[in-house]
Design an enzyme around this catalytic site. Structure first.
Site, PDB file in Angstrom:
ATOM      1  N   ASP A 214       0.773  -1.213   0.089  1.00 53.81           N
ATOM      2  CA  ASP A 214      -0.003  -0.069   0.129  1.00 53.81           C
ATOM      3  C   ASP A 214       0.779   1.187  -0.088  1.00 53.81           C
ATOM      4  O   ASP A 214       1.539   1.700   1.003  1.00 53.81           O
ATOM      5  CB  ASP A 214      -0.925   0.150   1.344  1.00 53.81           C
ATOM      6  CG  ASP A 214      -2.040   1.156   1.233  1.00 53.81           C
ATOM      7  OD1 ASP A 214      -2.001   1.951   0.196  1.00 53.81           O
ATOM      8  OD2 ASP A 214      -2.627   1.159   2.288  1.00 53.81           O
ATOM      9  N   ASP A 421      -1.962   4.797  -5.862  1.00 56.89           N
ATOM     10  CA  ASP A 421      -2.212   4.338  -4.685  1.00 56.89           C
ATOM     11  C   ASP A 421      -2.390   2.822  -5.074  1.00 56.89           C
ATOM     12  O   ASP A 421      -3.244   2.330  -5.284  1.00 56.89           O
ATOM     13  CB  ASP A 421      -3.385   4.847  -4.075  1.00 56.89           C
ATOM     14  CG  ASP A 421      -3.893   4.140  -2.748  1.00 56.89           C
ATOM     15  OD1 ASP A 421      -2.978   3.659  -2.028  1.00 56.89           O
ATOM     16  OD2 ASP A 421      -5.029   4.030  -2.191  1.00 56.89           O
TER      17      ASP A 421
END
Length: 569
Positions: A214, A421
């Site tokens: 992440d 992201d």
């Protein structure tokens, strides 16, 4: 030269040249010239040792200056000097190539120390590490809809006494009191939810854990047996740090963060507590631990480094669904607490990370930490914006579907901002861009696509004439999206092209669905969030040293070091 020549060269102290008299005048006798090498600067060479000579002593130069005068005084000797100079240079060069120590013997003590220091620095040169990536099976395989995770999790310290975990005899928390308010194997399945995970080893002895990668999250955390208040049964047993690994509230790391965060400090706290809130309204609560992480270098040597990770004992929201397959989150943002930032501060890596997600729906890819796998050619680079959120942010000037431009913001004019992201399943557009795109896609009905409201996989799904198995079956009916960066009248724009495979998915019902969602409620609604689905088929690099973000098309199958990199076309 023989095998022992290397050692002989390393013991070289001087060179002696013997010049025979010319044939037409043997009375001149032999000329002997000695060059003595020394590692003491600014000193005259010592006299050569005396030796019996057959030539008349009146013609023997016994000092270096006298030798130079006698050599330069005759044309033939000028030629001899040239030949001797070439010979001397060749000898010294060969010795230096054969034996590194021989070069050190020709330097001053100061230079020797500098070279030794360089060798030590080479030993401490930052490493690079590579990790396999695995795609997660989507819940759409078992239910009517898929997880739509978007993390962007910001790490905050907890400073209120009501949120502190009591500990039993200074050990792990026993209850919670809260307020009411490097080439690697790849596997996968048919239907994916857009998230990817890798394996890391934590603890002593090291134990494996699967963590979602992440780039939008700060802290690395693992579901923890503290005991666990609200956890999902992950792929491995819960992480359980030892008593001595828990961070005290007086730890410098904890102290710094509490005094720079809005939550303030807690004088009565005995441990370092944290909370993470994600953009999809998920959350994680836990306590910080300093534990060992084992990394395998590109030369197959392992390196252990102590880092700060989260012992997460209370998860809420979509995280509980996602964590049925993994054990936690690998925080890769620009924040100080992220894994790459911690390793870079320790000198283990250069603060550069990258990931490459295969374009195949059943593929995985790889991720790396360090600079050794960054290609030197074929990359497109844009500046990384400096933002307090510590996200990987860039400025986008225009977005087009085919030849038609989409609006970036319905209230503002000019450039927009985009966040890269890897923790988001799908891509999110601003309200205006999403509205423009969906309006343009209504024309797809002319090609035989009918919107199917009964398919809840994603907000918009179309049924075709026959059930679909692959995006390739219908990609010709859709147009690519193009994101332009840095478009100004005096400069050429940098483009990120997203083919239909980068924003469409196939549902369990055999329909094609739009993998771009409305981001009106995400952050302040003014950002585009580029998720995993749109980064497939690209190597994406985040260079926190040079503050830039780059990408290139790649099959993401065979990572190579930058000096050997041949990009996939």
């Amino acid at each position: 030269m023989a095998s022992g020549d290397d050692e002989d060269c390393s013991q070289l102290k001087g060179v002696v040249f013997i010049t025979l008299p010319p044939p037409d005048n043997p009375s001149l006798g032999k000329t002997i010239t000695a060059f003595t090498l020394s590692n003491q600067p600014h000193q005259s060479p010592p006299l050569p040792p005396s030796a019996p000579q057959s030539a008349p002593p009146s013609h023997l130069p016994i000092t270096l200056p006298h030798a130079r005068r006698s050599l330069f005084g005759h044309p033939r000797r000028r030629i001899s000097l040239t030949l001797m100079g070439i010979a001397l240079f060749a000898i010294l060069t060969f010795c230096s190539l054969q034996s590194p120590q021989s070069l050190l013997k020709l330097t001053s003590p100061g230079s020797l120390n500098e070279l030794d220091q360089d060798d030590k620095d080479d030993d401490k040169k930052p490493n690079s590490f590579i990790f396999p990536l695995y795609p997660k099976m989507g819940s759409g395989e078992m239910s009517k809809s898929r997880d739509r995770e978007v993390k962007l999790g910001k790490f905050t310290m907890i400073g209120s006494k009501s949120a502190v975990l009591p500990v039993d005899d200074g050990g792990l928390p026993i209850k919670v009191v809260t307020s009411s308010s490097a080439v690697l194997p790849i596997n996968g399945g048919t239907f994916l939810d857009g998230l990817y995970y890798t394996q890391i080893h934590v603890g002593s002895p090291p134990k494996p854990y699967f963590l979602d990668i992440d780039t939008g999250s700060d802290l690395t955390w693992i579901q923890c047996d503290a005991p666990c208040i609200s956890c999902s049964k992950g792929a491995h047993p819960y992480y359980k740090p030892t008593r001595g690994n828990l961070l005290s509230s007086k730890d410098s790391f904890c102290f710094d963060f509490k005094h720079t965060s809005k939550s303030g400090s807690c004088e009565s706290c005995t441990q370092c507590d944290y909370e993470i809130e994600y953009a999809d309204h998920s959350s994680s609560l836990g306590v910080l631990s300093r534990d060992e992480i084992r990394l395998v270098n590109i030369n197959n040597t392992s390196i252990d480094s102590k880092i700060i990770i989260g012992c997460a004992y209370d998860q809420q929201g979509m995280l509980l669904n996602s964590l049925t397959k993994t054990d936690g989150i690998l925080g890769l943002s620009r924040a100080k607490v992220s894994l790459p930032s911690q390793l870079a501060k320790q000198g283990v890596i250069d603060n550069v990370i990258g990931h490459c997600l295969t374009s195949e729906s059943i593929g995985g890819g790889y991720m790396f930490l360090g600079v050794d796998f960054v290609p030197q050619v074929k990359m497109s680079w844009v500046p990384m914006l400096n933002d307090a959120s510590m996200n990987y942010l860039a400025e986008v000037s225009r977005v087009t579907y085919g030849s038609k431009q989409l609006g970036l913001h319905h209230q503002k004019k000019g450039n927009g901002q985009i966040i890269f992201d890897s923790g988001s399943s799908y891509t999110y557009f601003t309200k205006q861009a999403y509205y423009d795109l969906t309006t343009m896609l209504k024309d797809i009905s002319l090609d035989g696509f009918i919107e199917d409201d009964s398919d809840t996989t994603l907000p918009i799904c179309w049924r075709f004439k026959t059930p679909l198995r692959s995006i390739k079956d219908v990609s010709k009916f859709f147009k690519p999206l193009n994101l332009e960066f840095g478009r100004k009248w005096w400069s050429i724009s940098t483009n990120l092209r997203i083919p239909p495979e980068g924003y469409l998915v196939i549902s369990n019902k055999g329909n094609v669905c739009l993998g771009i969602l409305d981001g009106s409620d995400l952050l302040d609604g003014s950002h585009i969030v580029l998720g995993d689905i749109s980064m497939r088929g690209n190597l994406v690099v985040y260079d926190n040293v040079k503050h830039k973000i780059g990408w290139m098309r790649s099959e993401c199958v065979n990572p190579k070091q930058s000096n050997m990199y041949l990009p996939s076309l």
